[in-house]
Structures are given as structure tokens and as C-alpha cells.
Design a protein around this motif. Structure first.
Motif, short mmCIF file in Angstrom:
data_model
loop_
_atom_site.label_atom_id
_atom_site.label_comp_id
_atom_site.label_asym_id
_atom_site.label_seq_id
_atom_site.Cartn_x
_atom_site.Cartn_y
_atom_site.Cartn_z
N GLY A 1 44.59 -45.84 -17.92
CA GLY A 1 44.32 -45.02 -18.89
C GLY A 1 45.80 -44.64 -19.70
O GLY A 1 45.75 -44.61 -20.66
N ARG A 2 46.54 -44.26 -18.65
CA ARG A 2 47.82 -43.78 -19.23
C ARG A 2 48.71 -44.88 -20.13
O ARG A 2 49.12 -44.81 -21.19
CB ARG A 2 48.77 -43.35 -18.22
CG ARG A 2 49.97 -42.67 -18.49
CD ARG A 2 50.02 -41.31 -19.32
NE ARG A 2 49.73 -40.21 -18.41
CZ ARG A 2 50.40 -39.04 -18.39
NH1 ARG A 2 51.54 -39.05 -19.12
NH2 ARG A 2 50.19 -38.06 -17.62
N ALA A 3 48.47 -46.07 -19.36
CA ALA A 3 49.27 -47.25 -20.07
C ALA A 3 48.41 -47.43 -21.47
O ALA A 3 49.33 -47.93 -22.46
CB ALA A 3 49.20 -48.50 -19.26
N LEU A 4 47.29 -47.44 -21.57
CA LEU A 4 46.72 -47.84 -22.93
C LEU A 4 46.61 -46.55 -24.07
O LEU A 4 46.86 -46.90 -25.03
CB LEU A 4 45.09 -48.11 -22.64
CG LEU A 4 45.12 -49.50 -21.85
CD1 LEU A 4 43.47 -49.55 -21.62
CD2 LEU A 4 45.46 -50.53 -22.65
N TYR B 1 54.71 -44.20 -11.78
CA TYR B 1 53.47 -44.91 -11.56
C TYR B 1 53.79 -46.50 -10.84
O TYR B 1 53.26 -46.85 -9.88
CB TYR B 1 52.29 -45.06 -12.47
CG TYR B 1 51.67 -43.74 -12.62
CD1 TYR B 1 51.91 -42.62 -12.07
CD2 TYR B 1 51.06 -43.65 -14.03
CE1 TYR B 1 51.21 -41.51 -12.57
CE2 TYR B 1 50.49 -42.32 -14.42
CZ TYR B 1 50.57 -41.19 -13.37
OH TYR B 1 49.74 -40.15 -13.90
N LEU B 2 54.55 -47.10 -11.61
CA LEU B 2 55.19 -48.44 -11.03
C LEU B 2 55.89 -48.16 -9.85
O LEU B 2 55.49 -49.18 -8.94
CB LEU B 2 56.18 -49.08 -12.05
CG LEU B 2 55.48 -49.61 -13.29
CD1 LEU B 2 56.61 -50.18 -14.41
CD2 LEU B 2 54.39 -50.53 -13.01
N ARG B 3 56.51 -47.38 -9.49
CA ARG B 3 57.30 -47.01 -8.33
C ARG B 3 56.16 -46.93 -7.02
O ARG B 3 56.45 -47.34 -6.03
CB ARG B 3 58.18 -46.00 -8.29
CG ARG B 3 59.56 -46.25 -8.95
CD ARG B 3 60.59 -45.25 -8.93
NE ARG B 3 61.51 -45.54 -9.90
CZ ARG B 3 61.67 -44.76 -11.32
NH1 ARG B 3 60.92 -43.85 -11.30
NH2 ARG B 3 62.59 -44.97 -12.01
N HIS C 1 57.26 -55.45 -9.89
CA HIS C 1 57.93 -54.34 -10.30
C HIS C 1 59.06 -54.40 -11.23
O HIS C 1 59.20 -53.78 -12.36
CB HIS C 1 58.21 -53.55 -9.03
CG HIS C 1 58.65 -52.21 -9.42
ND1 HIS C 1 60.07 -51.74 -9.07
CD2 HIS C 1 58.13 -51.02 -9.93
CE1 HIS C 1 60.33 -50.57 -9.22
NE2 HIS C 1 59.19 -50.18 -9.87
N GLU C 2 59.91 -55.44 -10.98
CA GLU C 2 61.14 -55.64 -11.78
C GLU C 2 60.87 -56.01 -13.15
O GLU C 2 61.42 -55.63 -14.03
CB GLU C 2 61.87 -56.53 -10.89
CG GLU C 2 62.73 -55.80 -9.75
CD GLU C 2 63.44 -56.86 -8.64
OE1 GLU C 2 63.65 -58.10 -9.27
OE2 GLU C 2 64.06 -56.58 -7.65
N VAL C 3 59.99 -56.89 -13.22
CA VAL C 3 59.67 -57.51 -14.50
C VAL C 3 59.04 -56.74 -15.42
O VAL C 3 59.11 -56.27 -16.47
CB VAL C 3 58.65 -58.78 -14.38
CG1 VAL C 3 58.05 -59.14 -15.72
CG2 VAL C 3 59.27 -59.76 -13.66
#
Length: 132
Positions: free
Chosen positions: A54-57, A88-90, A105-107
Motif C-alpha cells: 500500500g505504501r509503495a503504491l 520497511y526494506l530493512r 535488499h541491496e538492489v
């Protein structure tokens, strides 16, 4: 004279919109990379998955709002949204959860960093225009 000011304003608006479009396009590379992974996260992480997606979109709406308003405060909101996505990715790449590999994660971070750099340049450009 007034016609000349209106023409100048419309050129500035078009440039702001084009800059927003470029940032949005760069950001969509992040979404296209992360989305297939996120939709396949296990059901026990469904709450986090739904919040993350949701946050990403919704982030694109922040870019569009900033582009249309040409306000630095809207750009700061978009920048804050990117920072939230980084957190969130972390969380997703934590070895305890194993939702993403370290490489994934790095990409994803690189995609966000490129978007953030473009957003930072946009903020600087807008601030320079305001300080005159």
C-alpha cells in the motif's frame, strides 16, 4: 506584461510536471522490482505485506501531488515516504524474517537511492527558485 507572466508560469508548471514524471518513472522501476517478491511473501506476513505494498503504491500519488503543487513541503512528504520504504526494506531483509535476500535488499535500496537523489535535486532546485 500579464500575458508574459502567464506564459512563464505555464513553462514552470510544465517543467515541474516533467521532473515529477521522471521521478515517478524512476520510482516505478523500484515498484516493478519489489512487487513480484512482496506479493509472494507468506501469509503469516500478510499484514506487513499489505502495508508495504500500500505504501509503495501510494508513493506515486505523493510524487504527483508534489509535481502539481510545486511546493517544497509536498516534496518533503514524498522524501519522507521514501525513508519509510527504506525502513520497511530493512525489516523485510532481516535474517529473522527472510522475506528478502541481502542482494534483493541491496538492489531495491539502489532503486530508492536513485529516486531519492532525483527528488533531492528537485527539492534543491525548488528551494533555489524560492530564495531569489
Amino acid at each position: 506584461m500579464q500575458q508574459q507572466n502567464q506564459d512563464a508560469t505555464s513553462v514552470i508548471e510544465v517543467r515541474g510536471s516533467a521532473r515529477g514524471l521522471a521521478v515517478t518513472q524512476r520510482y516505478m522501476e523500484f515498484v516493478n522490482y519489489v512487487y513480484p517478491m512482496a506479493v509472494n511473501w507468506s501469509g503469516k506476513h500478510r499484514v506487513f505485506r499489505d502495508v508495504f505494498l500500500g505504501r509503495a503504491l501510494d508513493q506515486t500519488a505523493l510524487f504527483n501531488d508534489a509535481s502539481k503543487s510545486n511546493q517544497v513541503s509536498r516534496l518533503y512528504l514524498a522524501d519522507s515516504g521514501l525513508a519509510t520504504l527504506r525502513e520497511y526494506l530493512r525489516f523485510a531483509s532481516n535474517p529473522a524474517r527472510k522475506l528478502m535476500s541481502r542482494h534483493q535488499h541491496e538492489v531495491a535500496e539502489v532503486h530508492l537511492a536513485e529516486t531519492g537523489a532525483m527528488l533531492g535535486a528537485w527539492i534543491s532546485k525548488l528551494q533555489m527558485g524560492r530564495s531569489r
